[in-house]
Every structure is written in C-alpha cells, then in structure tokens.
Motif scaffolding. Structure first.
Motif, PDB file in Angstrom:
ATOM      1  N   VAL A  70       0.868  -1.181   0.000  1.00 37.43           N
ATOM      2  CA  VAL A  70       0.000   0.000   0.000  1.00 37.43           C
ATOM      3  C   VAL A  70       0.903   1.227   0.000  1.00 37.43           C
ATOM      4  N   THR A  71       0.731   2.084  -0.992  1.00 37.89           N
ATOM      5  CA  THR A  71       1.580   3.268  -1.115  1.00 37.89           C
ATOM      6  C   THR A  71       0.759   4.539  -0.954  1.00 37.89           C
ATOM      7  N   ALA A  72       1.470   5.641  -0.785  1.00 31.99           N
ATOM      8  CA  ALA A  72       0.802   6.937  -0.687  1.00 31.99           C
ATOM      9  C   ALA A  72       0.026   7.253  -1.962  1.00 31.99           C
ATOM     10  N   GLU A  73       0.523   6.781  -3.103  1.00 30.80           N
ATOM     11  CA  GLU A  73      -0.194   7.011  -4.354  1.00 30.80           C
ATOM     12  C   GLU A  73      -1.550   6.309  -4.358  1.00 30.80           C
ATOM     13  N   ASP A  74      -1.615   5.116  -3.760  1.00 24.00           N
ATOM     14  CA  ASP A  74      -2.891   4.418  -3.637  1.00 24.00           C
ATOM     15  C   ASP A  74      -3.869   5.230  -2.795  1.00 24.00           C
ATOM     16  N   MET A 113     -11.407  19.082   0.334  1.00 25.60           N
ATOM     17  CA  MET A 113     -10.086  18.549   0.682  1.00 25.60           C
ATOM     18  C   MET A 113      -9.287  18.247  -0.576  1.00 25.60           C
ATOM     19  N   SER A 114      -7.978  18.321  -0.446  1.00 27.68           N
ATOM     20  CA  SER A 114      -7.076  17.899  -1.522  1.00 27.68           C
ATOM     21  C   SER A 114      -6.037  16.962  -0.928  1.00 27.68           C
ATOM     22  N   PHE A 115      -5.433  16.142  -1.798  1.00 26.46           N
ATOM     23  CA  PHE A 115      -4.577  15.055  -1.324  1.00 26.46           C
ATOM     24  C   PHE A 115      -3.301  15.001  -2.154  1.00 26.46           C
ATOM     25  N   GLU A 116      -2.178  14.773  -1.466  1.00 22.99           N
ATOM     26  CA  GLU A 116      -0.878  14.761  -2.146  1.00 22.99           C
ATOM     27  C   GLU A 116       0.021  13.704  -1.513  1.00 22.99           C
ATOM     28  N   VAL A 150       1.366  10.966   3.072  1.00 23.61           N
ATOM     29  CA  VAL A 150       0.205  11.592   2.437  1.00 23.61           C
ATOM     30  C   VAL A 150      -0.124  12.878   3.182  1.00 23.61           C
ATOM     31  N   VAL A 151      -0.304  13.946   2.416  1.00 21.83           N
ATOM     32  CA  VAL A 151      -0.693  15.227   2.990  1.00 21.83           C
ATOM     33  C   VAL A 151      -2.125  15.540   2.555  1.00 21.83           C
ATOM     34  N   VAL A 152      -2.985  15.771   3.550  1.00 21.28           N
ATOM     35  CA  VAL A 152      -4.382  16.121   3.300  1.00 21.28           C
ATOM     36  C   VAL A 152      -4.567  17.577   3.689  1.00 21.28           C
ATOM     37  N   THR A 153      -5.086  18.365   2.752  1.00 20.32           N
ATOM     38  CA  THR A 153      -5.301  19.788   2.988  1.00 20.32           C
ATOM     39  C   THR A 153      -6.788  20.099   2.910  1.00 20.32           C
TER      40      THR A 153
END
Length: 537
Positions: A121-125, A147-150, A157-160
């Motif tokens: 499981v990766t941050a891209e997933d 929300m946005s996700f990066e 993972v950064v959630v804004t």
C-alpha cells in the motif's frame, strides 16, 4: 502537533487471539453442525441483519450493510475501536501531524501494509482512492468535499482542507475512505480524474472483486440475500479469529429467533425496542442511540407544488404525533427534538421534542392556501433496526389525515428507493439517517441548502430562508467544541421552522451476540460492528 497513533485492530487483536487460543485449546466452540444460524461451523461468524446495501465499492458505499462489509474489506488511514468514537486510532497510518490552524494533516503509512494480492500500500494508492471518492460525486463524496490530497513520498500523504477542520482524521476513518489498490482499480475502469462521475466504470468490478487491504476478502456478494467474507491470507496485520463471516439478510423476527436458539458465533444487528424483550439473559447486548428517522419534502415546485410550499411543510410537521411514533420504535426510542441524535454532543434536550398541534396545522394549511392537499410518501419497504418502516409510514398517514392532509403510501424495494432518492425527484420520502461521521457538525455538510441530501430534496440556497443559511454557517464557522454545540442546537431550532426536514424519532442501534463471543461491540461510527474484532471466548 505531532501525533503517534495507537495501533488499531492489528496488534490489539493479536493479544486477544493468543489468550482465546489458550483458553479454548482442546475445546469445541460448538455449532459445527451449522446450528449457529447458518454459520456453517465453529470457524464461521454469522451476522444477521435486514439488508440496507447497494454496492461494496467504498467510494460509492453509503448504506448500513455496505459500511459493515466495506469496513471488513478495506483499511482506512485511521479507525475507531469498539464503541469508542472519541479518538481515532491508527490503521494504515502509524502517525500523523496536524497544523495549528487545522488545515493540513500529514499521515505516515505503515511500511508493511499490503493489499490482498500482496502488493504494498503506497501513498499514491491513498491519494488515488481519496481523489476518486471526491470526484465520483456519489452520496459519500460530501465527507471529503473541500479537501485535496498529495503524496510527498511513497509512505507520506498530505491532506489539505480548504477550511479549518479538526475533524479530518475522524472523516478519514469512515469506510467510504477505504484505500483501493489503484493499479487493479485502474485496470478495471477506475479513475480519480475530475470527470470520474462520468467516466469511472469500476463499481461493478469492485462489487465482485474488492481490491482492499482489509482483514477479509470477498467470497460472494448478493445485495438481496447474503455477503460471504473469508479471511485475507495476505493480511498485513493480525489475522481475524473467524476465517469466514456470513452476513445474511434476515427480518427481525427471524433474527430474534435465530440468535435465541444459536449455540455459538451468531450476531443480530436489528433487534431494538420491543424486539429485545424476551431474549435469553445469556445473550450479550451493546448499543447507542445514534439514529434519527425523518421526512424530507421536495422544495422544487416543478417536482411537487404542495411539498414545496413551506407552510405545508409546517402544517405536516404540526400534524404528527411524535410520542406515538416513538412508541412504535420501542423503549429505546424517544421523540425527536432535532436531527442530532442523543449519542452525540449538540443534541437538543428531551424536553425540546416536537409535539402534535392540530390547530397549528390547520392554521398553516390556511396560510399555504391549501384545502385537503394530497401527497405521496415513498419509503423503503424494509425492517430497519427492529422496526417495519411501513408501520411508521402508516402512522404518519393516519396523523396527517386528522389535519386534513391525505398521504398516499408508496413503499419501494430498497434498491429502487435508493435509486429514486439519488435521482432527486421524490416529492416526499421517509428514511432512517445516521451521521456521515461521528461528529454532529457533519450534518450541516449534508443537510444544509445545496448540500448532498438537500440537493436531492431541491433545497437550494435560493429556496432557503436567510435564517437557515446563516445558522448552518454559524456551526461551521466555529472550531471551539462548546460553542459548536450551542450553534448546532440553534441550527436545529431553525430547521424545525424553516427546512424541508421533519425529524420523527431517535432510535438505538444494538448488537445482540451469543455469549461465546468477545469484541461484539456496537459502533456509532457507521459500520455497526467491526467483524474482524469479534473473537471467541
């Protein structure tokens, strides 16, 4: 602030599993003859419930049985344990940091987390899954709106959030934020693009081939009768104690009979009120009053000229015998004062419950310019949490008749009801409702003018009163918990005057389990029961 999360259903369950194994070594758990209510043996957990399910694609899941199932198939960044919804614990995330202004949240993933096919499981997933949820624009999409996700690296993972929102971690514990294997999903029609609502075609595939990292994988899925899960052989955490879970569609009467006679490993999810009476004392019970039942009346005159008349809504609201409705739900229910159930901060006092006033109903009908109005009431023809919804609809029909309002009942199979509800053209409907996530302010993001439920009811900002709009904005504009509770209570008082919603009663969700089980706790988080946390004594 930096925060290291406690481990969720992985390591904690491991301790229970070891203890249970030591206690039960050389002993039979019983039920190997299948007498546990369809369980199929001592290594099978049987969960009986009246189905409210459409699919098990996490990004499209919005119903109770769907949440129960998706919670077992997919891991989320964080989760809740048992009945405690006050503090999220880690699942895929081992830690997170929140900015002081509650707009940025950084999650660090466990390095050993894998999907059911063994891939990491990766941050891209994570980013793909959350963007897909947002862009599919289905019923659960509202929880990640704004929300946005990066992915800043493979495990971060950064959630804004566009607006300050300290409840972001709680939101990301909901089953609809379950993380899918993006490679598998993309190969079968999934996309996280902005036009996903039009171009994504993966739901049908995911309904039969879930691509999650949860403790269970799917054996079979029939939304009308049964869901069968089997333990995920590649689960990266500690294996659940039951290698198989059978979730069966069963009416309340048969749930009560089955769990009463079961020898082992059986759970009933819809016993409530009077249906709890007469159960064997040996059975376990766990519950919380976290659900409200309400009417919604469409506010677009092109859909219905009667229901879109606010004075008609007020007349119908005044016509209902709320104490009588609550009695139909049993002793665990009470008349509704607003849309926030008592299990959550922000609920109005029991003394604020709405009461029948037929004289006021007559006055409102005069104000509406209506004489003997006739409307249709659509509702799902199901038993939910121990109550036949048709019984409630008939009670509403009888109460309204006393005020000179004729209601034609229109029961529908659950799938047809959900489709019609999503289509946004139902003049008047009746259904149960739970919180999007266990923070009562989430109801504003669902019920306020222009939001998801409001949109299917034609309640746009243009059709709302300024007071209704301002009261919702006040709730979302404060981050102080005590001030938000006060704002929530005032918002509900305004809704009781100026909205198309008529809350009827609160009812408790209850888990009833055979005495041989551990961890059979009711969860107000939305999934009712974490089947992977259920073990053997």
């Amino acid at each position: 602030m930096s925060r290291h999360l406690s481990v969720g259903r992985g390591a904690r369950i491991a301790v229970a599993a070891v203890v249970s194994a030591a206690l039960t070594a050389g002993c039979s758990a019983g039920g190997s003859d299948g007498s546990s209510g369809g369980g199929g043996g001592s290594d099978t957990l049987t969960v009986n419930t009246s189905f409210v399910i459409k699919n098990i694609d996490p990004a499209m899941e919005y119903e109770a049985t769907g949440a129960l199932t998706v919670n077992a198939l997919y891991d989320t960044l964080v989760t809740f344990e048992g009945s405690d919804v006050g503090e999220p614990v880690g699942e895929l995330a081992e830690s997170f940091e929140a900015s002081d202004d509650a707009t940025t949240f950084t999650f660090k993933l466990h390095e050993d987390a894998t999907f059911s096919d063994g891939t990491p499981v990766t941050a891209e997933d994570v980013v793909f899954s959350l963007n897909r949820l947002k862009n599919l624009k289905g019923s659960p999409s509202v929880i990640v709106a704004g929300m946005s996700f990066e992915a800043t690296d493979e495990s971060t993972v950064v959630v804004t959030s566009d607006e300050p929102n300290p409840n972001v971690p709680t939101i990301l514990a909901m089953p609809s934020t379950g993380i899918v294997n993006s490679k598998v999903a993309k190969e079968n029609g999934a996309t996280d693009a902005e036009d996903a609502a039009k171009t994504d075609s993966a739901t049908q595939y995911l309904d039969q081939n879930p691509a999650g990292s949860g403790p269970y994988v799917l054996e079979s899925f029939d939304p009308s009768s049964q869901v069968v899960l089997k333990a995920n052989p590649e689960y990266w955490g500690e294996a659940p104690e039951f290698s198989r879970v059978v979730i069966s569609n069963m009416d309340v009467q048969n749930q009560k009979l089955t769990v009463s006679k079961a020898k082992s490993a059986t759970v009933a999810l819809d016993l409530s009120g009077s249906s709890l009476e007469g159960l064997p004392e040996s059975l376990q019970q766990s519950g919380a009053q976290d659900t409200y039942y309400f009417l919604t009346l469409h506010q677009d005159p092109a859909v219905d000229e009667v229901t879109s008349n606010l004075d008609f809504v007020r007349a119908l609201r005044a016509s209902i015998d709320y104490a009588g409705v609550a009695k139909l739900f049993g002793e665990n229910a009470q008349p509704a004062a607003g849309v926030v159930p008592p299990a959550f901060p922000g609920a109005l006092e029991e003394a604020d419950a709405q009461v029948q006033d037929l004289d006021a109903a007559a006055d409102f009908l005069d104000d509406a310019g209506l004489d003997q109005p006739k409307v249709s009431l659509m509702y799902p023809s199901i038993t939910y949490r121990g109550v036949d919804l048709g019984t409630i609809a008939a009670k509403i029909q009888g109460d309204a008749k006393k005020a000179g309002i004729e209601i034609e009942l229109n029961p529908q199979p659950i799938a047809a009801f959900l489709d019609a509800q999503s289509g946004g053209k139902v003049a008047m409907r009746f259904s149960p409702q739970s919180l999007n996530y266990p923070v009562a302010a989430s109801l504003v993001n669902n019920l306020a003018p222009g939001q998801s439920t409001a949109a299917t009811t034609g309640w746009t900002p243009e059709r709302a009163t300024p007071e209704a709009i301002a009261a919702g904005e006040d709730v979302l504009g404060t981050l102080d918990p005590e001030a938000q509770v006060t704002a929530l209570q005032e918002w509900q008082r305004v809704l009781n005057e100026d909205s198309p919603y008529i809350p009827l009663a609160y009812n408790a969700g209850t888990v009833v389990a055979t005495p041989d089980l551990t961890g059979a706790e009711y969860s107000p988080a939305g999934w009712q029961l974490d089947v992977a946390a259920v073990g053997k004594k």
